[in-house]
Motif scaffolding. Structure first.
Motif, PDB file in Angstrom:
ATOM      1  N   GLY A   1      -4.844   6.199  -1.976  1.00 18.63           N
ATOM      2  CA  GLY A   1      -3.269   5.849  -2.196  1.00 18.63           C
ATOM      3  C   GLY A   1      -3.324   4.719  -3.171  1.00 18.63           C
ATOM      4  N   LYS A   2      -2.516   3.975  -3.622  1.00 24.23           N
ATOM      5  CA  LYS A   2      -2.391   3.069  -4.469  1.00 24.23           C
ATOM      6  C   LYS A   2      -2.103   1.516  -3.754  1.00 24.23           C
ATOM      7  CE  LYS A   2       1.147   5.413  -6.441  1.00 24.23           C
ATOM      8  NZ  LYS A   2       2.123   5.738  -7.229  1.00 24.23           N
ATOM      9  N   HIS A   3      -2.804   0.663  -4.303  1.00 26.47           N
ATOM     10  CA  HIS A   3      -2.420  -0.741  -3.954  1.00 26.47           C
ATOM     11  C   HIS A   3      -1.973  -1.719  -5.102  1.00 26.47           C
ATOM     12  CE1 HIS A   3      -3.957  -4.665  -1.919  1.00 26.47           C
ATOM     13  NE2 HIS A   3      -3.996  -5.037  -3.039  1.00 26.47           N
ATOM     14  N   ALA A   4      -0.940  -2.544  -4.812  1.00 28.56           N
ATOM     15  CA  ALA A   4      -0.188  -3.032  -5.764  1.00 28.56           C
ATOM     16  C   ALA A   4      -0.161  -4.726  -5.092  1.00 28.56           C
ATOM     17  CB  ALA A   4       1.207  -2.432  -5.989  1.00 28.56           C
TER      18      ALA A   4
ATOM     19  N   THR B   1       0.945   5.282   0.221  1.00 33.22           N
ATOM     20  CA  THR B   1      -0.077   6.415   0.718  1.00 33.22           C
ATOM     21  C   THR B   1       0.739   7.571   0.471  1.00 33.22           C
ATOM     22  OG1 THR B   1       0.690   5.971   2.551  1.00 33.22           O
ATOM     23  CG2 THR B   1      -1.616   5.085   2.187  1.00 33.22           C
TER      24      THR B   1
ATOM     25  N   SER C   1       0.740  -1.200   0.109  1.00 35.11           N
ATOM     26  CA  SER C   1      -0.112  -0.168   0.143  1.00 35.11           C
ATOM     27  C   SER C   1       0.860   1.267   0.105  1.00 35.11           C
ATOM     28  CB  SER C   1      -0.975   0.007   1.168  1.00 35.11           C
ATOM     29  OG  SER C   1      -0.336  -0.648   2.174  1.00 35.11           O
TER      30      SER C   1
END
Lengths: 87, 87
Positions: free
Chosen positions: B40-43, B9, B7
């Protein structure tokens, strides 16, 4: 006060062009061990309640109504109790 | 095979316009208990190794070199051991 940590990802059957692009970029940088990449959204929501069940209900409804596309995305919710910020 | 769940952020001091927009949208939908929203982004990255430390190193370097902006973003990595997919 609760903080809901939400991860929203595409369903496995859905093609993930952003993931493919990141995977391609990592390969170009020499990350040969990276087998697959799936990208998604991360959200942190502070919910003004002392009841965990209510916090989970609010977070779930927020995902269902706005944050996640029910047709193409899954979402997972983790709850953390946090101190209220000073007013 | 390991799966790194990442995650990404924005640092707390950085203004989050996307979070403000989602917060505004949730308020319009009647979510009055929502106090703040940070997006945010999740990868999710599958890493072809049996060594957890190596998986963590690969995931950390992937964040430092591509996924996260070191000036404005923080990242957190969780590792899960997963079955290798049939070839």
């Amino acid at each position: 006060m609760y903080k809901a940590i939400i991860s929203i990802t595409l369903r496995p059957s859905i093609l993930d062009p952003e993931g493919k692009t990141v995977h391609h970029g990592l390969k170009n940088l020499g990350f040969t061990q990276v087998d697959d990449v799936r990208m998604g959204k991360h959200a942190e929501i502070r919910i003004d309640t002392t009841d965990e069940e209510e916090a989970r209900r609010v977070a779930t409804e927020a995902c269902e109504q706005l944050l996640a596309n029910p047709v193409t995305e899954n979402f997972e919710i983790e709850l953390e109790e946090v101190a209220s910020e000073a007013a």
